[in-house]
Every structure is written in C-alpha cells, then in structure tokens.
Design a protein around this motif. Structure first.
Motif, PDB file in Angstrom:
ATOM      1  N   GLY A  68       0.797  -1.217   0.000  1.00  0.00           N
ATOM      2  CA  GLY A  68       0.000   0.000   0.000  1.00  0.00           C
ATOM      3  C   GLY A  68       0.828   1.264   0.000  1.00  0.00           C
ATOM      4  N   ILE A  69       2.153   1.126   0.082  1.00  0.00           N
ATOM      5  CA  ILE A  69       3.017   2.315   0.102  1.00  0.00           C
ATOM      6  C   ILE A  69       2.873   3.118  -1.188  1.00  0.00           C
ATOM      7  CG2 ILE A  69       5.469   2.781  -0.410  1.00  0.00           C
ATOM      8  CD1 ILE A  69       6.201   1.840   2.248  1.00  0.00           C
ATOM      9  N   SER A  70       2.588   2.441  -2.287  1.00  0.00           N
ATOM     10  CA  SER A  70       2.470   3.148  -3.571  1.00  0.00           C
ATOM     11  C   SER A  70       1.278   4.097  -3.609  1.00  0.00           C
ATOM     12  CB  SER A  70       2.366   2.142  -4.722  1.00  0.00           C
ATOM     13  OG  SER A  70       1.218   1.315  -4.566  1.00  0.00           O
ATOM     14  N   HIS A  71       0.379   3.999  -2.624  1.00  0.00           N
ATOM     15  CA  HIS A  71      -0.786   4.889  -2.572  1.00  0.00           C
ATOM     16  C   HIS A  71      -0.668   5.955  -1.479  1.00  0.00           C
ATOM     17  CE1 HIS A  71      -2.997   2.654  -5.578  1.00  0.00           C
ATOM     18  NE2 HIS A  71      -2.701   1.532  -4.943  1.00  0.00           N
ATOM     19  N   CYS A  72       0.480   5.994  -0.806  1.00  0.00           N
ATOM     20  CA  CYS A  72       0.682   7.008   0.231  1.00  0.00           C
ATOM     21  C   CYS A  72       0.908   8.383  -0.410  1.00  0.00           C
ATOM     22  CB  CYS A  72       1.893   6.660   1.099  1.00  0.00           C
ATOM     23  SG  CYS A  72       1.663   5.198   2.143  1.00  0.00           S
ATOM     24  N   GLY A  73       0.488   9.412   0.291  1.00  0.00           N
ATOM     25  CA  GLY A  73       0.721  10.766  -0.211  1.00  0.00           C
ATOM     26  C   GLY A  73       2.162  11.191  -0.076  1.00  0.00           C
ATOM     27  N   THR A  74       2.842  10.673   0.960  1.00  0.00           N
ATOM     28  CA  THR A  74       4.256  10.974   1.198  1.00  0.00           C
ATOM     29  C   THR A  74       4.971   9.688   1.563  1.00  0.00           C
ATOM     30  OG1 THR A  74       3.759  13.197   2.019  1.00  0.00           O
ATOM     31  CG2 THR A  74       5.910  12.281   2.596  1.00  0.00           C
ATOM     32  N   VAL A  75       6.124   9.462   0.950  1.00  0.00           N
ATOM     33  CA  VAL A  75       6.967   8.313   1.307  1.00  0.00           C
ATOM     34  C   VAL A  75       8.347   8.830   1.677  1.00  0.00           C
ATOM     35  CG1 VAL A  75       8.117   6.228   0.458  1.00  0.00           C
ATOM     36  CG2 VAL A  75       5.713   6.633  -0.104  1.00  0.00           C
ATOM     37  N   ILE A  76       8.857   8.356   2.809  1.00  0.00           N
ATOM     38  CA  ILE A  76      10.195   8.727   3.247  1.00  0.00           C
ATOM     39  C   ILE A  76      11.076   7.487   3.182  1.00  0.00           C
ATOM     40  CG2 ILE A  76      11.606   9.753   5.059  1.00  0.00           C
ATOM     41  CD1 ILE A  76       7.916  10.186   5.403  1.00  0.00           C
ATOM     42  N   VAL A  77      12.128   7.544   2.362  1.00  0.00           N
ATOM     43  CA  VAL A  77      13.076   6.442   2.217  1.00  0.00           C
ATOM     44  C   VAL A  77      14.200   6.671   3.221  1.00  0.00           C
ATOM     45  CG1 VAL A  77      14.632   5.199   0.669  1.00  0.00           C
ATOM     46  CG2 VAL A  77      12.484   6.176  -0.220  1.00  0.00           C
ATOM     47  N   CYS A  78      14.259   5.829   4.261  1.00  0.00           N
ATOM     48  CA  CYS A  78      15.205   6.032   5.361  1.00  0.00           C
ATOM     49  C   CYS A  78      16.368   5.050   5.327  1.00  0.00           C
ATOM     50  CB  CYS A  78      14.468   5.919   6.686  1.00  0.00           C
ATOM     51  SG  CYS A  78      13.072   7.055   6.853  1.00  0.00           S
ATOM     52  N   ILE A  79      16.553   4.367   4.205  1.00  0.00           N
ATOM     53  CA  ILE A  79      17.697   3.461   4.060  1.00  0.00           C
ATOM     54  C   ILE A  79      18.966   4.298   4.116  1.00  0.00           C
ATOM     55  CG2 ILE A  79      18.844   1.822   2.521  1.00  0.00           C
ATOM     56  CD1 ILE A  79      16.022   1.304   1.297  1.00  0.00           C
ATOM     57  N   GLY A  80      19.908   3.920   5.009  1.00  0.00           N
ATOM     58  CA  GLY A  80      21.074   4.763   5.212  1.00  0.00           C
ATOM     59  C   GLY A  80      22.370   4.226   4.644  1.00  0.00           C
ATOM     60  N   LYS A  81      22.789   3.043   5.067  1.00  0.00           N
ATOM     61  CA  LYS A  81      24.134   2.566   4.748  1.00  0.00           C
ATOM     62  C   LYS A  81      24.302   2.180   3.282  1.00  0.00           C
ATOM     63  CE  LYS A  81      25.049   0.876   9.429  1.00  0.00           C
ATOM     64  NZ  LYS A  81      25.358  -0.306  10.260  1.00  0.00           N
ATOM     65  N   ASP A  82      23.293   1.578   2.693  1.00  0.00           N
ATOM     66  CA  ASP A  82      23.387   1.101   1.308  1.00  0.00           C
ATOM     67  C   ASP A  82      22.879   2.186   0.364  1.00  0.00           C
ATOM     68  OD1 ASP A  82      23.253  -0.187  -1.143  1.00  0.00           O
ATOM     69  OD2 ASP A  82      22.492  -2.069  -0.294  1.00  0.00           O
ATOM     70  N   VAL A  83      23.814   2.991  -0.141  1.00  0.00           N
ATOM     71  CA  VAL A  83      23.448   4.135  -0.981  1.00  0.00           C
ATOM     72  C   VAL A  83      22.770   3.674  -2.269  1.00  0.00           C
ATOM     73  CG1 VAL A  83      24.343   6.081  -2.306  1.00  0.00           C
ATOM     74  CG2 VAL A  83      25.241   5.609  -0.021  1.00  0.00           C
ATOM     75  N   ALA A 105      19.800  11.215   2.816  1.00  0.00           N
ATOM     76  CA  ALA A 105      21.078  11.278   2.103  1.00  0.00           C
ATOM     77  C   ALA A 105      22.221  11.184   3.095  1.00  0.00           C
ATOM     78  CB  ALA A 105      21.180  12.576   1.314  1.00  0.00           C
ATOM     79  N   THR A 106      23.294  10.525   2.689  1.00  0.00           N
ATOM     80  CA  THR A 106      24.448  10.357   3.574  1.00  0.00           C
ATOM     81  C   THR A 106      25.609  11.283   3.213  1.00  0.00           C
ATOM     82  OG1 THR A 106      25.235   8.532   2.183  1.00  0.00           O
ATOM     83  CG2 THR A 106      23.870   7.955   4.079  1.00  0.00           C
ATOM     84  N   SER A 107      25.473  12.007   2.118  1.00  0.00           N
ATOM     85  CA  SER A 107      26.500  12.968   1.719  1.00  0.00           C
ATOM     86  C   SER A 107      25.862  14.007   0.809  1.00  0.00           C
ATOM     87  CB  SER A 107      27.649  12.264   0.979  1.00  0.00           C
ATOM     88  OG  SER A 107      27.207  11.800  -0.295  1.00  0.00           O
ATOM     89  N   ILE A 108      26.586  15.085   0.589  1.00  0.00           N
ATOM     90  CA  ILE A 108      26.070  16.126  -0.301  1.00  0.00           C
ATOM     91  C   ILE A 108      25.885  15.579  -1.714  1.00  0.00           C
ATOM     92  CG2 ILE A 108      26.543  18.385  -1.322  1.00  0.00           C
ATOM     93  CD1 ILE A 108      25.812  18.449   1.653  1.00  0.00           C
ATOM     94  N   ASP A 109      26.851  14.803  -2.215  1.00  0.00           N
ATOM     95  CA  ASP A 109      26.739  14.228  -3.565  1.00  0.00           C
ATOM     96  C   ASP A 109      25.549  13.281  -3.662  1.00  0.00           C
ATOM     97  OD1 ASP A 109      28.895  15.638  -4.540  1.00  0.00           O
ATOM     98  OD2 ASP A 109      30.336  14.024  -4.222  1.00  0.00           O
TER      99      ASP A 109
END
Length: 223
Positions: A68-83, A105-109
């Motif tokens: 059901g995530i594809s129907h959310c109004g906002t999704v936050i991707v919080c995956i950190g270590k695996d860019v 994001a883990t870096s500016i780039d």
C-alpha cells in the motif's frame, strides 16, 4: 494531490533511528503509517505500536504495491548505509507516481543525485532542519521543518540548564514528549543516543515530535 493517493498516509522505508522516530511520531499524531523493513528485529521493537508494518526480503515494485506504500501521499526512504539501494528504492517510489518522496542522504553528492531524480533530500545526521526546505521556518534558536501539519523535526540549541544532565535523569521522552534523533556537538553528529548520554549546554538536539511538544520544549529551554 493526485487521484488514488491518500494525503494523510505516510510510507516509511527503513527503520534506523530516523525512520523509527518518524514512524512512531506520525502514528502518535493520528496519521496512517505503512512501514517496510528487511531486519525483523527492528520491526519487532515497534510492532505493538504501528498496525501496518511489513517484514520484507527486498524492496521491489510488487512489495511497494502490495503493502500500500504506492498509494501514500508521502513516502520517506530512510535506508542509510546502502546508498545504491537507497537510490534505487527512491527511484522506484517516484516512478510509481507517489506525490511527495523524501529520501535520507548520507552525503552532499548523494543528496544531489536524489534531487536530480525528483526526490527531496534530507540529511538527518549532518544538518537536520536545513535541507528539507519544503517548509523550513526559523524562530530564534529553532530551525523548524514540518513533515505534516502536526509533526515536525527541529534543531534546538540546549540551554545551560541541561548541562551535565543525562537523558535518563531528564526523563526526556516522557517529560517533553519528543524523540532525540541526533545530537550535534562540536560540528559532529552523534546518532548513538543512549539513556546515559550526558548533555552539554550548546549541544544542538535534533528532536522529532508534535508541533505543540516542540513549542513547549523551546519555551522550557528558554526559561
């Protein structure tokens, strides 16, 4: 808001400290929250507090649709270590047409890449409160960003009254109804927040919670 999307529904992908704080506080604010996480022990820690949590082996298009995530109004991707996974999952969510996608994001780039593909980049360990520019407001010592109308994240410079006190001594979460995500000290981010951590005056506490709780804490910090 695009047709078929629930503006009051939030998808959280990944349960580090950032993702967990978002999921718990959005749920407390009465929002519908859908959580995806590969590590089952992280889900076990919050399974009694959030209804829609899904242990998954990988984040695929089918998983995004079925959860059901594809129907959310906002999704936050919080995956950190695996860019790479962070970028691929963010791209997948964007391609499904979710109206607002925010990614850690883990870096500016890394942030530049996320913004190039159409996401909003946020830097929770480095400069929370300055990069999520959708609704950035500054009030005195408080850098304030609003993820929805009653849930925000803020940077607050701690007053002398908090010096040399531990988080446990302050009973911080119960007393102030806020989660500390990160402490920024001497321009370095400390993300391992434990009950016995001793705070210092001038520390920048990155906190998450209701707007009411943040305003109350700002007032307490000034008195």
């Amino acid at each position: 808001m695009k047709s078929g999307y629930n503006s009051d529904s939030y998808g959280i992908i990944g349960l580090g400290r950032f993702g967990t704080a978002l999921a718990l506080e959005l749920t407390k604010a009465g929002k519908e929250v859908v959580v995806l996480e590969i590590e089952t022990e992280k889900l076990d820690a919050i399974k009694d507090q959030i209804a829609n949590i899904y242990p998954v082996k990988s984040i695929t298009r089918d998983v995004l649709r079925e959860s059901g995530i594809s129907h959310c109004g906002t999704v936050i991707v919080c995956i950190g270590k695996d860019v790479e996974s962070n970028i691929l999952v963010t791209m997948g969510v964007l391609e499904m047409g979710v109206p607002r996608v925010i990614a850690k994001a883990t870096s500016i780039d890394h942030g530049k890449v996320l913004e190039k593909i159409g996401a909003e980049a946020v830097f929770p360990e480095i400069e929370m409160g300055t990069r999520l520019a959708h609704s950035l407001i500054s009030t005195g010592t408080l850098d304030f960003l609003e993820l929805c109308e009653d849930f925000s994240i803020a940077n607050i410079s701690l007053a002398d009254k908090f010096n040399a006190q531990t988080i446990a001594e302050l009973n911080f979460r119960k007393k102030y109804r806020l989660n500390i995500i990160v402490i920024i000290r001497d321009e370095k981010a400390i993300s391992d927040i434990t009950p016995d951590m001793t705070l210092r005056s001038g520390d920048i506490a990155v906190v998450a919670g209701s707007n009411e709780a943040i305003k109350a804490f700002e007032k307490a910090n000034q008195n």
